[in-house]
Design a protein around this motif. Sequence first.
Motif, short mmCIF file in Angstrom:
data_model
loop_
_atom_site.label_atom_id
_atom_site.label_comp_id
_atom_site.label_asym_id
_atom_site.label_seq_id
_atom_site.Cartn_x
_atom_site.Cartn_y
_atom_site.Cartn_z
N PHE A 161 0.84 -1.19 0.00
CA PHE A 161 0.00 0.00 0.00
C PHE A 161 0.88 1.24 0.00
O PHE A 161 2.02 1.22 0.48
CB PHE A 161 -0.91 0.05 1.24
CG PHE A 161 -2.04 -0.93 1.21
CD1 PHE A 161 -3.31 -0.54 0.80
CD2 PHE A 161 -1.84 -2.25 1.62
CE1 PHE A 161 -4.36 -1.44 0.78
CE2 PHE A 161 -2.90 -3.16 1.60
CZ PHE A 161 -4.16 -2.76 1.19
N LEU A 162 0.35 2.34 -0.52
CA LEU A 162 0.97 3.66 -0.42
C LEU A 162 -0.04 4.64 0.16
O LEU A 162 -1.25 4.48 -0.02
CB LEU A 162 1.44 4.15 -1.79
CG LEU A 162 2.63 3.42 -2.43
CD1 LEU A 162 2.90 3.98 -3.81
CD2 LEU A 162 3.87 3.52 -1.56
N GLU A 163 0.47 5.64 0.85
CA GLU A 163 -0.40 6.68 1.42
C GLU A 163 -0.49 7.86 0.46
O GLU A 163 0.53 8.45 0.07
CB GLU A 163 0.16 7.17 2.77
CG GLU A 163 -0.66 8.26 3.41
CD GLU A 163 0.01 8.85 4.64
OE1 GLU A 163 -0.52 9.83 5.18
OE2 GLU A 163 1.07 8.33 5.06
N ASN A 164 -1.70 8.20 0.07
CA ASN A 164 -1.89 9.36 -0.80
C ASN A 164 -1.66 10.65 -0.03
O ASN A 164 -1.67 10.68 1.21
CB ASN A 164 -3.31 9.36 -1.38
CG ASN A 164 -3.54 8.21 -2.34
OD1 ASN A 164 -2.62 7.73 -2.98
ND2 ASN A 164 -4.79 7.75 -2.43
N ALA A 165 -1.48 11.74 -0.75
CA ALA A 165 -1.39 13.06 -0.12
C ALA A 165 -2.71 13.38 0.58
O ALA A 165 -3.78 12.96 0.13
CB ALA A 165 -1.09 14.12 -1.17
N ASN A 166 -2.64 14.08 1.70
CA ASN A 166 -3.86 14.46 2.42
C ASN A 166 -4.43 15.77 1.88
O ASN A 166 -4.90 16.62 2.65
CB ASN A 166 -3.61 14.54 3.92
CG ASN A 166 -2.63 15.64 4.30
OD1 ASN A 166 -1.98 16.24 3.43
ND2 ASN A 166 -2.50 15.92 5.58
N VAL A 167 -4.39 15.93 0.57
CA VAL A 167 -4.84 17.15 -0.10
C VAL A 167 -6.14 16.86 -0.85
O VAL A 167 -6.21 15.89 -1.61
CB VAL A 167 -3.78 17.67 -1.10
CG1 VAL A 167 -4.32 18.87 -1.86
CG2 VAL A 167 -2.50 18.04 -0.37
N SER A 168 -7.15 17.70 -0.61
CA SER A 168 -8.38 17.63 -1.39
C SER A 168 -8.34 18.74 -2.43
O SER A 168 -8.44 19.93 -2.07
CB SER A 168 -9.60 17.81 -0.48
OG SER A 168 -10.77 18.01 -1.26
N PRO A 169 -8.18 18.41 -3.71
CA PRO A 169 -8.12 19.46 -4.74
C PRO A 169 -9.34 20.37 -4.72
O PRO A 169 -9.23 21.58 -4.98
CB PRO A 169 -8.03 18.66 -6.05
CG PRO A 169 -7.39 17.36 -5.65
CD PRO A 169 -7.95 17.07 -4.29
N VAL A 170 -10.52 19.81 -4.41
CA VAL A 170 -11.74 20.63 -4.38
C VAL A 170 -11.65 21.67 -3.27
O VAL A 170 -11.96 22.86 -3.47
CB VAL A 170 -12.98 19.73 -4.18
CG1 VAL A 170 -14.23 20.59 -3.99
CG2 VAL A 170 -13.16 18.79 -5.36
N GLU A 171 -11.21 21.24 -2.08
CA GLU A 171 -11.07 22.18 -0.97
C GLU A 171 -10.02 23.24 -1.27
O GLU A 171 -10.19 24.43 -0.93
CB GLU A 171 -10.71 21.42 0.31
CG GLU A 171 -11.82 20.54 0.84
CD GLU A 171 -11.42 19.83 2.11
OE1 GLU A 171 -10.26 20.05 2.58
OE2 GLU A 171 -12.22 19.04 2.65
N GLU A 172 -8.91 22.83 -1.88
CA GLU A 172 -7.85 23.78 -2.19
C GLU A 172 -8.32 24.81 -3.23
O GLU A 172 -7.98 25.98 -3.14
CB GLU A 172 -6.61 23.05 -2.69
CG GLU A 172 -5.95 22.15 -1.66
CD GLU A 172 -5.55 22.90 -0.41
OE1 GLU A 172 -4.90 23.96 -0.51
OE2 GLU A 172 -5.90 22.44 0.70
#
Length: 237
Positions: free
Chosen positions: A191-202
């Motif tokens: 498994f890999l951990e994705n970035a904790n970034v929501s493009p919609v929120e940004e």
Amino acid sequence: MTDAITLSVERQSGLMRELTMIANNVANASTTGYKKEAAVFAEFMKKVPGQDAMSMGSLRGHYTDLSAGAFQATDAPLDVAIEGDGFFGVERGGEQLLTRDGHFQLDAEGALVTADGFAVLDEGGGPIELPPGTGEVAIGRDGTITADGVPFAQLGVFAATPETLTRAGGNLWSAGGRLEADEDPRVRQGFLENANVSPVEEMARLIEAQRMYEAGSNLQSDEHERLRSLIEALGQQ
């Protein structure tokens, strides 16, 4: 320069820095293990002699959101994600650093390295090298690494407090000192951990910051026009 213009310029300076943070978050939305940043603004009232109190706001700092990102299954044996807190340890130019990016691989000498070629560390802070001729590699939930069923190393997971962390470039962090191994590491192989970034929120943050910046520009224009009109009126007297 009037108080209104001064306050507006200070506010816009902070908004420019926030826009830079947002742009960096969006650019790293697909970066494994990336942690987003956010600005902290402070607003207070200032008493101005002969006028009503004015609202003042300025950038007071920023913080990094260390919350975990979503896990993505890859089924690759050398991809590893950390459950909960903690960081992987890597060595770059003799310096021990931290990362949440567990996309590992083997170099030509059989050493476990990051995608950028930096050595991945074991729980004691040393590099990890697989035995020659290793076929199957397995990584247990506690980070124990086995080669063809034989344990030979433990993947290092290190604890760090947010206050001690500073970005070191390349999705790496510096803890400012010797790494301390996590007493209860939990990892997931494949498994890999994705970035904790929501493009919609940004994007929502980006639009809001742009509107506030434009409002500041309009305030400055209005104030300049007011002062110009006042000077012209005084000159006609």
